[in-house]
Design an enzyme around this catalytic site. Structure first.
Site, PDB file in Angstrom:
ATOM      1  N   ARG A  72      45.330 -54.059  66.724  1.00 15.61           N
ATOM      2  CA  ARG A  72      46.209 -54.924  65.929  1.00 15.61           C
ATOM      3  C   ARG A  72      47.699 -54.661  66.196  1.00 15.61           C
ATOM      4  O   ARG A  72      48.566 -55.394  65.744  1.00 15.61           O
ATOM      5  CB  ARG A  72      45.885 -54.764  64.430  1.00 15.61           C
ATOM      6  CG  ARG A  72      44.557 -55.414  64.062  1.00 15.61           C
ATOM      7  CD  ARG A  72      44.035 -54.938  62.707  1.00 15.61           C
ATOM      8  NE  ARG A  72      43.377 -53.634  62.794  1.00 15.61           N
ATOM      9  CZ  ARG A  72      42.778 -53.022  61.771  1.00 15.61           C
ATOM     10  NH1 ARG A  72      42.767 -53.576  60.573  1.00 15.61           N
ATOM     11  NH2 ARG A  72      42.203 -51.843  61.934  1.00 15.61           N
ATOM     12  N   ASN A 122      40.597 -47.971  49.645  1.00 14.37           N
ATOM     13  CA  ASN A 122      40.276 -46.696  50.278  1.00 14.37           C
ATOM     14  C   ASN A 122      41.416 -46.276  51.197  1.00 14.37           C
ATOM     15  O   ASN A 122      41.823 -47.022  52.076  1.00 14.37           O
ATOM     16  CB  ASN A 122      38.973 -46.879  51.081  1.00 14.37           C
ATOM     17  CG  ASN A 122      38.642 -45.670  51.929  1.00 14.37           C
ATOM     18  OD1 ASN A 122      39.054 -44.560  51.622  1.00 14.37           O
ATOM     19  ND2 ASN A 122      37.891 -45.895  53.010  1.00 14.37           N
TER      20      ASN A 122
HETATM   21  C1  UD1 Z   1      39.644 -47.708  57.559  1.00 11.50           C
HETATM   22  C2  UD1 Z   1      38.530 -47.698  56.513  1.00 11.50           C
HETATM   23  C3  UD1 Z   1      38.995 -48.520  55.311  1.00 11.50           C
HETATM   24  C4  UD1 Z   1      40.292 -47.930  54.757  1.00 11.50           C
HETATM   25  C5  UD1 Z   1      41.354 -47.807  55.853  1.00 11.50           C
HETATM   26  C6  UD1 Z   1      42.496 -46.953  55.331  1.00 11.50           C
HETATM   27  C7  UD1 Z   1      36.396 -47.531  57.702  1.00 11.50           C
HETATM   28  C8  UD1 Z   1      35.198 -48.278  58.150  1.00 11.50           C
HETATM   29  N1  UD1 Z   1      37.313 -48.275  57.068  1.00 11.50           N
HETATM   30  O1  UD1 Z   1      39.811 -49.040  57.961  1.00 11.50           O
HETATM   31  O2  UD1 Z   1      38.017 -48.490  54.303  1.00 11.50           O
HETATM   32  O3  UD1 Z   1      40.782 -48.735  53.713  1.00 11.50           O
HETATM   33  O4  UD1 Z   1      40.822 -47.132  57.015  1.00 11.50           O
HETATM   34  O5  UD1 Z   1      43.631 -46.995  56.159  1.00 11.50           O
HETATM   35  O6  UD1 Z   1      36.471 -46.337  57.878  1.00 11.50           O
HETATM   36  N2  UD1 Z   1      39.009 -44.425  64.637  1.00 11.50           N
HETATM   37  C9  UD1 Z   1      38.330 -43.606  65.515  1.00 11.50           C
HETATM   38  N3  UD1 Z   1      37.223 -44.083  66.125  1.00 11.50           N
HETATM   39  C10 UD1 Z   1      36.751 -45.339  65.892  1.00 11.50           C
HETATM   40  C11 UD1 Z   1      37.456 -46.166  64.995  1.00 11.50           C
HETATM   41  C12 UD1 Z   1      38.572 -45.672  64.368  1.00 11.50           C
HETATM   42  O7  UD1 Z   1      38.724 -42.458  65.758  1.00 11.50           O
HETATM   43  O8  UD1 Z   1      35.725 -45.689  66.498  1.00 11.50           O
HETATM   44  C13 UD1 Z   1      40.232 -43.897  64.007  1.00 11.50           C
HETATM   45  C14 UD1 Z   1      41.457 -44.712  64.349  1.00 11.50           C
HETATM   46  O9  UD1 Z   1      42.135 -44.186  65.470  1.00 11.50           O
HETATM   47  C15 UD1 Z   1      42.286 -44.643  63.061  1.00 11.50           C
HETATM   48  C16 UD1 Z   1      41.252 -44.388  61.977  1.00 11.50           C
HETATM   49  O10 UD1 Z   1      40.074 -43.970  62.609  1.00 11.50           O
HETATM   50  O11 UD1 Z   1      43.193 -43.561  63.118  1.00 11.50           O
HETATM   51  C17 UD1 Z   1      40.997 -45.619  61.120  1.00 11.50           C
HETATM   52  O12 UD1 Z   1      40.540 -46.660  61.960  1.00 11.50           O
HETATM   53  P1  UD1 Z   1      40.939 -48.175  61.720  1.00 11.50           P
HETATM   54  O13 UD1 Z   1      40.244 -48.997  62.734  1.00 11.50           O
HETATM   55  O14 UD1 Z   1      42.412 -48.303  61.620  1.00 11.50           O
HETATM   56  O15 UD1 Z   1      40.278 -48.434  60.300  1.00 11.50           O
HETATM   57  P2  UD1 Z   1      40.707 -49.494  59.223  1.00 11.50           P
HETATM   58  O16 UD1 Z   1      40.227 -50.829  59.626  1.00 11.50           O
HETATM   59  O17 UD1 Z   1      42.131 -49.358  58.876  1.00 11.50           O
HETATM   60 CA    CA Z   2      43.759 -48.243  59.805  1.00 13.65          CA
END
Ligand code: UD1
Ligand code: CA
Length: 458
Positions: A26, A180
């Protein structure tokens, strides 16, 4: 906030896991989100640092091939887990568990895209779990605009029952404004059991860590809740949120400097990296950037549109609309406007560097004046010397750099050109437009092209 150093004992048995494997699509950037620098530091390191300040025992960072470049920025003792593909936050934690030492029994899991987290939040979520005596707690906040966040449903006791991701939420669930924060405290043994049971979401195919919340509730041990402040818990998914996070961090840093006695005229436009120290009564004008290992001395005034990078500025200096990098300025030096002090300069006290002066690897001794339009590179300038407008050191012959030595009390006429290597002896002078190709004796006056001594005939 209570200083973190008063409280680390509470987290001494806790390991933090920072999730930083996501692509961050994004942001629409070729660079992975977690690597984008906020005030000079990759985004994910802010989260890691908050955990370190909270006193966690050790840290694991989950990277992916796309975010591998972050590894070089991590403190040496950090463990790294690699998630081959970003298959969701649940999958990221699975990978972290695989590298976690056996002895670790308690975890705090945080996202690498929540740079505003404070040590108090990390402590808060750990305490929320301790209070419920259950396997899990999560941090949540009331969002003005909950778009993009997982919505938290609670029971009457203020425990979390489920987190529903926006794309899976019903109209009714989307109305919930408790969201969350992506910060959890969890029992390791329970997590080891639960993590394998997480199934990919039907909507996205990703494995959601947030499904653990409903799992805990189903088992009759609903997750504890730490409700914190949006200004600390908001995440960064896009450029707008990135700018908001930068502003939040900037404000925190500037508030701390102001509380310690620094005058920041417009804290909304002064960008000061966390590695900078500033003495009381220094004045920071609007639009200033201070970065790297920079120190500003007492009562110094850093004028609008100045950038100071990796430099030591003494007391009582005045820098006006200029750039200073990799250099040391002693006390009461004035620079600018529109001067560029490049790396390797040492400028002694009461030196004046005026308009459009460029210096590089220059040692300028006390009281010397470099008034206007000049280039002075690989040079030593003696105390009290007066460098005329347009004086240039020709320090580069196309192959190598050569040094110029300008003695104490030297006076160079306007437009003097010094073809290095060359020495102007103490007290010598050059006439306007002199091109100096050979050494000038102390006290001599040279003129012309190439410059000749006027006292030679005697
Ligand atoms: C996530 C949460 C959401 C919360 C939000 C808070 C989940 C499913 N959702 O959503 O409930 O409100 O964070 O900011 O957890 N990442 C990995 N590996 C992956 C995917 C993500 O390491 O396969 C890391 C990303 O680098 C990031 C973090 O996890 O730092 C959150 O990932 P992101 O895709 O931004 O989650 P959100 O959609 O924001
Ligand atoms: Ca996020």
């Amino acid at each position: 906030m209570t200083p973190a150093q008063d409280r680390p004992a509470r987290l001494a048995g806790v390991t933090v896991v920072v999730l930083a494997a996501g692509a961050g699509s994004r942001m629409h950037s070729a660079q992975p989100k977690v690597l984008h620098p906020l005030l000079g530091r990759p985004m994910a390191l802010w989260t890691l640092d908050a955990a370190r300040l909270a006193g966690v025992a050790s840290s694991v960072v989950v990277l992916s091939p796309a975010t591998e470049a972050l590894r070089a920025e991590l403190p040496a003792e950090t463990l790294v887990a690699v998630q081959a593909e970003p298959r969701g936050t649940g999958d990221a934690v699975r990978n972290a568990l695989a590298v976690l030492p056996r002895g670790v029994t308690e975890l705090v899991i945080a996202c690498g895209d929540t740079p505003l987290l404070t040590p108090a939040d990390i402590l808060g979520v750990a305490e929320a779990r301790a209070a419920t005596n259950g396997p899990l707690a999560l941090a949540a906040f009331v969002a003005n605009d909950p778009t993009g966040y997982g919505r938290v449903a609670c029971n009457d006791e203020g425990q979390a029952l489920s987190v529903v991701e926006e794309r899976d939420a019903t109209e009714e669930e989307r109305e919930l404004d408790l969201v969350n924060a992506g910060l959890y405290a969890v029992d390791r043994a329970w997590l080891d059991q639960q993590i394998t049971a997480l199934a990919p979401s039907a909507a996205s195919g990703e494995i959601y860590l947030t499904d653990l919340v409903a799992a805990a509730a189903r088992a009759g041990t609903p997750a504890g809740l730490y409700v914190g402040d949006a200004s600390e818990l908001e995440g960064v998914n896009d450029r707008r949120q990135f700018a908001d996070a930068a502003a939040g961090l900037r404000e925190r840093i500037n508030d701390a400097h102001m509380a310690a006695g620094v005058l920041i005229l417009d804290p909304t436009t002064a960008w000061i990296e966390p590695s900078v120290t500033i003495a009381p009564d220094a004045v920071i004008e609007p639009g200033v950037a201070l970065s790297g290992t920079t120190t500003i001395g007492a009562r110094s005034r850093i004028g609008s549109h100045s950038s100071i990078i990796d430099s030591l500025i003494g007391a009582d200096c005045v820098i006006t609309a200029s750039t200073v990098e990799g250099s040391t300025l002693h006390d009461a030096v004035d620079v600018g406007p529109y001067a560029h002090v490049r790396p390797g300069c040492e400028i002694e006290s009461k030196v004046h560097i005026g308009n459009f002066a460029e210096l590089k690897s220059a040692r300028v001794r006390a009281g010397a004046k470099v008034g206007h339009h000049s280039y002075l590179g690989d040079v030593e300038i003696g105390a009290g010397a007066n460098i005329g407008a347009g004086t240039i050191t020709a320090n580069y012959d196309g192959k190598e750099k050569h040094a110029t030595v300008i003695g104490e009390g030297v006076f160079t006429g306007v437009g003097t050109l010094l073809v290095a290597p060359v020495v102007m002896g103490a007290g010598s002078k050059s006439g306007a437009g002199a091109v100096i190709t050979t050494d000038v004796k102390p006290g001599d006056l040279v003129v012309g092209v190439p410059a000749r001594s006027l006292s030679k005939a005697e």
